[in-house]
Scaffold this motif. Sequence first.
Motif, mmCIF file in Angstrom:
data_model
loop_
_atom_site.group_PDB
_atom_site.id
_atom_site.type_symbol
_atom_site.label_atom_id
_atom_site.label_comp_id
_atom_site.label_asym_id
_atom_site.label_seq_id
_atom_site.Cartn_x
_atom_site.Cartn_y
_atom_site.Cartn_z
ATOM 1 N N LEU A 129 12.882 -1.685 11.798
ATOM 2 C CA LEU A 129 12.961 -2.531 12.082
ATOM 3 C C LEU A 129 14.201 -3.199 11.102
ATOM 4 C CD1 LEU A 129 12.871 -4.372 13.449
ATOM 5 C CD2 LEU A 129 11.650 -5.998 12.035
ATOM 6 N N ARG A 130 14.331 -2.204 9.969
ATOM 7 C CA ARG A 130 15.873 -3.186 8.719
ATOM 8 C C ARG A 130 16.970 -2.366 9.627
ATOM 9 N NH1 ARG A 130 16.565 -4.726 3.808
ATOM 10 N NH2 ARG A 130 18.229 -4.113 2.955
ATOM 11 N N LEU A 156 22.390 -6.484 13.014
ATOM 12 C CA LEU A 156 22.681 -8.104 13.534
ATOM 13 C C LEU A 156 23.375 -8.172 12.484
ATOM 14 C CD1 LEU A 156 22.126 -10.168 15.806
ATOM 15 C CD2 LEU A 156 20.435 -10.698 14.138
ATOM 16 N N GLY A 157 23.461 -8.433 11.298
ATOM 17 C CA GLY A 157 25.131 -9.010 10.101
ATOM 18 C C GLY A 157 25.404 -7.793 10.019
ATOM 19 N N GLY A 158 25.675 -6.754 10.891
ATOM 20 C CA GLY A 158 26.969 -6.657 10.998
ATOM 21 C C GLY A 158 28.029 -7.705 12.035
ATOM 22 N N GLN A 159 27.135 -7.683 12.684
ATOM 23 C CA GLN A 159 27.984 -9.086 14.230
ATOM 24 C C GLN A 159 27.997 -10.401 13.706
ATOM 25 O OE1 GLN A 159 28.374 -7.372 17.470
ATOM 26 N NE2 GLN A 159 27.899 -5.568 16.019
ATOM 27 N N LEU A 160 27.042 -11.144 12.542
ATOM 28 C CA LEU A 160 27.578 -12.263 12.496
ATOM 29 C C LEU A 160 27.273 -12.887 11.019
ATOM 30 C CD1 LEU A 160 24.942 -13.744 14.684
ATOM 31 C CD2 LEU A 160 26.941 -14.014 15.171
ATOM 32 N N VAL A 203 24.099 -14.021 9.382
ATOM 33 C CA VAL A 203 22.672 -13.739 9.208
ATOM 34 C C VAL A 203 23.397 -12.365 7.803
ATOM 35 C CG1 VAL A 203 21.278 -11.564 10.331
ATOM 36 C CG2 VAL A 203 22.493 -13.892 11.758
ATOM 37 N N ASN A 204 21.814 -12.125 7.304
ATOM 38 C CA ASN A 204 21.578 -12.384 5.534
ATOM 39 C C ASN A 204 20.711 -10.773 5.862
ATOM 40 O OD1 ASN A 204 20.738 -11.180 3.492
ATOM 41 N ND2 ASN A 204 20.990 -12.871 2.386
ATOM 42 N N VAL A 205 20.833 -9.646 5.886
ATOM 43 C CA VAL A 205 19.364 -9.066 6.467
ATOM 44 C C VAL A 205 18.424 -8.789 5.405
ATOM 45 C CG1 VAL A 205 19.802 -6.179 6.130
ATOM 46 C CG2 VAL A 205 21.756 -7.111 7.024
ATOM 47 N N GLU A 206 18.720 -9.276 3.978
ATOM 48 C CA GLU A 206 17.337 -8.899 3.009
ATOM 49 C C GLU A 206 16.733 -11.114 3.720
ATOM 50 O OE1 GLU A 206 16.832 -7.462 1.579
ATOM 51 O OE2 GLU A 206 18.588 -5.783 1.843
ATOM 52 N N THR A 207 17.106 -12.172 4.600
ATOM 53 C CA THR A 207 16.241 -12.035 4.603
ATOM 54 C C THR A 207 15.936 -13.361 6.085
ATOM 55 O OG1 THR A 207 18.032 -14.685 4.887
ATOM 56 C CG2 THR A 207 16.892 -13.765 2.555
ATOM 57 N N SER A 234 6.637 -8.800 9.340
ATOM 58 C CA SER A 234 6.969 -9.466 8.461
ATOM 59 C C SER A 234 7.783 -8.584 8.123
ATOM 60 C CB SER A 234 5.586 -8.621 7.414
ATOM 61 O OG SER A 234 5.240 -7.783 8.304
ATOM 62 N N ARG A 235 8.491 -9.012 6.462
ATOM 63 C CA ARG A 235 9.313 -7.647 5.544
ATOM 64 C C ARG A 235 8.384 -6.801 5.641
ATOM 65 N NH1 ARG A 235 13.388 -9.689 6.469
ATOM 66 N NH2 ARG A 235 14.163 -8.210 4.277
ATOM 67 N N GLU A 236 7.038 -6.035 5.539
ATOM 68 C CA GLU A 236 6.764 -5.065 5.773
ATOM 69 C C GLU A 236 6.998 -4.240 6.864
ATOM 70 O OE1 GLU A 236 5.727 -7.665 5.031
ATOM 71 O OE2 GLU A 236 5.229 -7.645 2.626
ATOM 72 N N ASP A 237 7.212 -4.992 8.328
ATOM 73 C CA ASP A 237 7.538 -3.952 9.129
ATOM 74 C C ASP A 237 8.880 -3.831 9.322
ATOM 75 O OD1 ASP A 237 4.953 -5.071 9.928
ATOM 76 O OD2 ASP A 237 5.049 -6.741 11.017
ATOM 77 N N PHE A 238 9.536 -4.142 8.038
ATOM 78 C CA PHE A 238 11.400 -4.124 8.487
ATOM 79 C C PHE A 238 10.869 -2.085 8.232
ATOM 80 C CE2 PHE A 238 11.820 -7.869 8.916
ATOM 81 C CZ PHE A 238 13.321 -7.855 9.025
#
Length: 337
Positions: free
Chosen positions: A283-284, A290-294, A297-301, A314-318
């Motif tokens: 999922l990351r 998305l971070g490359g498009q906008l 968007v922060n990949v970490e948040t 959740s973050r674990e799902d990434f």
Amino acid sequence: MAGDKDTLLGMGFDPARVEWALKATGNRGLQPAMDHILEHEGEAVPDLGAVSEQTGSRSAPMDVDEDDEDAEALKSLGALKGEAVEAKSIKCSECGKIFKNTALANFHAEKSGHDQFEESTEEIKPLTEEEKKQKLQELKEKMAAKRANKAVEEAKEHKANEALRRKAGKDMHKIREELMAKEAIKEAEAKRREKIEDAKAKAAIKAQIEADKKARAEKAAREKALREGQPVLDSSASAGPSRPAAAPVATVAGKDFKETRLQIRMSTGGQPYTTTLSSDAPLREVAEYLGGQLATVNVETVTFAQHFPRKTFSREDFSKSLKDLGLTPSAVLIATP
């Protein structure tokens, strides 16, 4: 003088001719300058740098030669032997025109190509008052005609420019309408594809829900039979007709899909983003896309959620794959930056 120049310009004379007249007459006043303009009205304006000597300059007296031929030449000019002949003008031997000074003669030579000139005793008589008035009137009429012709040409040019401007405006309007029509078609097509993807996702979710319900019902039936000491029925036998329906459910679950098509919508609004990733991708990787498009968007948040079934990742799902998260073969995600 500035006053004479302004007066002549105010009368409608050409600025170049006014400069020529003032320089040729040595700035001796308004009347000499006007006389010069009228006398040379039909001639082209020469190089003002060459007009350095005063108008009416005379050549030096010619020495009387004792030679017979020179004596005959002097006699033909009306002078006695031993006398000096005063040249009052310069004459073109080829066309017969008479000029007051060498500057005008040189200009005539450059203009006509004539190269045969001689000194002449013929004097260029000044114009009478009547001739001056007539010349001035003719000059004014010519200048008025030139102004009228210039006004007509300017009107034609303005009309042509206005027609070009209007045509360009129409062309731009047409191009703008065509672009707007194309954009509308693209937007409609994007919405149509979005609806199709939504319908597919909803159908997959509904099929999964039905499969889950059926599995729970079968489990409950088996447990009840065990509690009551009744024989447990084979689900494959009892489910006869519904068995084929289980195949598409397993397919919908996405276990055999190698790729997953995702539609990502921003919670803040705006156009959706679509991408196709490997079903084994975490999922990351969706967050990185998305971070490359906008830039906002922060990949970490960034966080993701689903409406059908309602779920927040959740973050674990990434670190989990899209297949393990049940997002295959397609899914709609809501992203919050």
